[in-house]
Design a protein around this motif. Sequence first.
Motif, PDB file in Angstrom:
ATOM      1  N   GLU A  53      12.166 -12.831   4.855  1.00 16.05           N
ATOM      2  CA  GLU A  53      13.285 -12.271   4.363  1.00 16.05           C
ATOM      3  C   GLU A  53      13.085 -10.931   4.187  1.00 16.05           C
ATOM      4  O   GLU A  53      11.901 -10.327   3.788  1.00 16.05           O
ATOM      5  N   GLU A  54      14.245  -9.911   4.464  1.00 17.06           N
ATOM      6  CA  GLU A  54      13.798  -8.538   4.395  1.00 17.06           C
ATOM      7  C   GLU A  54      13.881  -8.101   2.969  1.00 17.06           C
ATOM      8  O   GLU A  54      14.584  -8.878   2.062  1.00 17.06           O
ATOM      9  N   ILE A  55      12.910  -7.171   2.499  1.00 15.78           N
ATOM     10  CA  ILE A  55      13.019  -6.669   1.166  1.00 15.78           C
ATOM     11  C   ILE A  55      14.019  -5.568   0.855  1.00 15.78           C
ATOM     12  O   ILE A  55      14.266  -4.755   1.742  1.00 15.78           O
ATOM     13  N   SER A  56      14.631  -5.685  -0.094  1.00 16.06           N
ATOM     14  CA  SER A  56      15.843  -4.705  -0.425  1.00 16.06           C
ATOM     15  C   SER A  56      15.295  -3.471  -0.871  1.00 16.06           C
ATOM     16  O   SER A  56      15.697  -2.341  -0.498  1.00 16.06           O
ATOM     17  N   SER A  57      14.290  -3.605  -1.909  1.00 15.92           N
ATOM     18  CA  SER A  57      13.483  -2.370  -2.402  1.00 15.92           C
ATOM     19  C   SER A  57      12.284  -2.992  -3.253  1.00 15.92           C
ATOM     20  O   SER A  57      12.398  -4.016  -3.358  1.00 15.92           O
ATOM     21  N   GLY A  58      11.259  -2.083  -3.199  1.00 16.52           N
ATOM     22  CA  GLY A  58       9.994  -2.562  -3.823  1.00 16.52           C
ATOM     23  C   GLY A  58       9.120  -2.765  -2.791  1.00 16.52           C
ATOM     24  O   GLY A  58       9.127  -2.259  -1.549  1.00 16.52           O
ATOM     25  N   ASP A  59       7.753  -3.145  -2.961  1.00 20.69           N
ATOM     26  CA  ASP A  59       6.760  -3.327  -2.305  1.00 20.69           C
ATOM     27  C   ASP A  59       6.013  -4.571  -2.325  1.00 20.69           C
ATOM     28  O   ASP A  59       5.814  -5.088  -3.397  1.00 20.69           O
ATOM     29  N   ILE A  60       5.414  -5.224  -1.237  1.00 19.37           N
ATOM     30  CA  ILE A  60       4.546  -6.269  -1.184  1.00 19.37           C
ATOM     31  C   ILE A  60       3.211  -5.540  -0.629  1.00 19.37           C
ATOM     32  O   ILE A  60       3.255  -5.348   0.582  1.00 19.37           O
ATOM     33  N   SER A  61       2.310  -5.851  -1.208  1.00 18.75           N
ATOM     34  CA  SER A  61       0.923  -5.420  -0.504  1.00 18.75           C
ATOM     35  C   SER A  61      -0.107  -6.790  -0.527  1.00 18.75           C
ATOM     36  O   SER A  61       0.063  -7.641  -1.496  1.00 18.75           O
ATOM     37  N   ILE A  62      -0.776  -6.884   0.584  1.00 19.97           N
ATOM     38  CA  ILE A  62      -1.782  -7.735   0.707  1.00 19.97           C
ATOM     39  C   ILE A  62      -3.091  -7.106   0.760  1.00 19.97           C
ATOM     40  O   ILE A  62      -3.345  -6.203   1.858  1.00 19.97           O
ATOM     41  N   ASP A  63      -4.104  -7.331  -0.220  1.00 18.07           N
ATOM     42  CA  ASP A  63      -5.398  -6.609  -0.166  1.00 18.07           C
ATOM     43  C   ASP A  63      -5.101  -5.094   0.074  1.00 18.07           C
ATOM     44  O   ASP A  63      -5.788  -4.302   0.706  1.00 18.07           O
ATOM     45  N   GLY A  64      -4.153  -4.379  -0.763  1.00 17.69           N
ATOM     46  CA  GLY A  64      -3.965  -3.058  -0.899  1.00 17.69           C
ATOM     47  C   GLY A  64      -3.133  -2.563   0.317  1.00 17.69           C
ATOM     48  O   GLY A  64      -2.472  -1.458   0.161  1.00 17.69           O
ATOM     49  N   LYS A  65      -2.802  -3.266   0.973  1.00 18.88           N
ATOM     50  CA  LYS A  65      -2.132  -2.804   2.532  1.00 18.88           C
ATOM     51  C   LYS A  65      -0.611  -3.196   2.098  1.00 18.88           C
ATOM     52  O   LYS A  65      -0.333  -4.448   2.155  1.00 18.88           O
ATOM     53  N   VAL A  66       0.286  -2.213   2.059  1.00 20.71           N
ATOM     54  CA  VAL A  66       1.729  -2.663   2.043  1.00 20.71           C
ATOM     55  C   VAL A  66       2.213  -3.327   3.399  1.00 20.71           C
ATOM     56  O   VAL A  66       2.005  -2.941   4.456  1.00 20.71           O
TER      57      VAL A  66
END
Lengths: 362, 299
Positions: A53-66
């Motif tokens: 699902e596309e993100i409308s706004s904000g960030d998701i990071s895994i191990d510090g990497k967006v």
Amino acid sequence: MAQVKLTNLNKKFDGTHAVKDVNLEIRDREFVVLVGPSGCGKTTTLRMVAGLEEISSGDISIDGKVVNNLAPMDRDIAMVFQNYALYPHMTVYDNMAFGLRMRKFERPEIDRRVTHAADVLGIQPLLERRPRQLSGGQRQRVALGRAIVRNPRVFLFDEPLSNLDAALRVQMRVELKRLHERLETTAIYVTHDQVEAMTLGDRVVVMKDGTVQQVGGPLELYDRPANRFVAGFIGSPAMNFIGATLAEANGSLWAEAQGLRVRVPPQKAERLRRHAGQRVVMGLRPETLRPATAADSDYAFDATIDVVEPLGSEILLDVRVGDSPVVARVDPGLRFSARERVRLAFDPARVHFFDATSEAAI
Amino acid sequence: MATRGPISRALEREDTLAFWLLAPTLLILTLFIAYPFVRGVWLSLSNSTVGEPGHFIGLANFYKIFSDSIFRTAAYNTFVYTAITTVFKLALGLWLALLLNRHFRGKSWVRAFILLPFIIPTVLSTLAWKWMFDPTFSVFNWLFWKLHIINSRINWLGDPELAMGSIMMVNVWRGVPFYAISLLAGLQTINPDLHEAAAIDGANRFQRFWYVTWPLLLPVTMVVVLFSVIQTFADFQLVYVLTGGGPANATHLFATYAYQIGIGTGLLSEGAAISLAMFPALLLVVVFQLWYIRKVENR
């Protein structure tokens, strides 16, 4: 092994704001459960982490990497779907091997991993079967197997147990917990079932209408709910809520409602004093109620029994206090009958109060 | 309780009920399929002509048609025509179905429009095509002329090779909607979660199609191809309207040639023999495809 961080995460579908400013930090190897009623945004949140699902706004990071713009396959995650989403035209072995083949693993390595996962899950004899020849529980295991062979950084579970019958669900719940302890992989698990959330989660995230209501350990949510919604959602049977007015008398604070006048325990009185004269909501968990003795005068009230539900291990008493329905969970050795008057006492250390308008815990 | 009459008691019996439920279908099948078929077989083994009942002459008609060069051309044409158009219809239909399976604005309108060639009576749309292929008024010629692609008229239906190609083009145009809509229906039965699972498993767009969509669509595809092959094999209208089998009998198919001989020249028995000549081939196709569908569905 990975940390997952959600920062001001939002999702808008046309017209609806499904996920609102979700902030969450999931630690390495942690098992985090997103729980809430349907439409609360938990699955959408999970699907954004998966990249479906596309993100409308904000960030998701895994191990510090967006990872906002990474395709699902590049996020190194595995997901178990509610309906298992097994490839119906492939054998169990091929279902589990598919992800490894797509990632160009060598044949012996694929074989080793699939065999190992099948051993762990006890589905070794089923490897040559096709999904439709399997029972619900077996399909569930294959779906788990497909996720674990890849040895991903994060496991995502989207209501994986909701298609199973009650007995199997309890069994798989235990197995999932055992599996997580064994694999030590970060996991995000979505469910609408608070029992699953409580039993599986290292931490539980309660969501409603797209917002996070509270994040905490299972017992923390149970003992110190942040608001009325969390209090009512966690725990079964649900917490009893009684609308009351706070009044000062004889140097103590009292909660008064129709057919009820109980003392506010001294340790709570401090914070509640500024609500004196106002409406509040009193919350009592069914298990904190018991038949009163003479010593309980200030922390007890009279009630009329509507229905007696003997469950063997306990008795649920559906009673009426004034106009409010209240459920009490009492010792199975006691005998009650409908329409009987009973005086119930509660544990003063475990009574909750909520603001009548904001519904926040006081 | 009211006592029931003998009829309703008889209908309580499963075999009686089954018989009466099947009877209308059996009657229709017998009258309109079985009888004409048997009659056709009989005709092909006789020397009947229009107005002559004729008598049994064995396989003489078949010997005759197999040594007829026009019949051999028609047979060759029919196989080539079926094979080539089926490949194009399947490829284009699948492509269209995959496009239509996506979400976009006005999706239902486009889906309805796609069906147009299928809905318009074939004879009418084919007449329109005939006009477009007309040596003098061809809109294609006009267009290619304006684009400086050609400097002399193309005789679309006058040249034997080109005529066959033109007919195939119309057949593909008319057949694609059936493929597209049927395959689209098949695509929509595939759980979208499978694509998401495959995406997470690391399959790219093409791999998701090849390893997930295609195998799951195969049973539907086989049924669609089966119907289409049978229809294309027995195609009549396109050729009849566009070329009438010409130029110089170069574009005959089984059906048009059978018509020309049987009805056009009144040699009923020979026409029947030509019609029946395509039966073994069709039967083989049907048997193979049904066997294959069953195999695919059982795995």
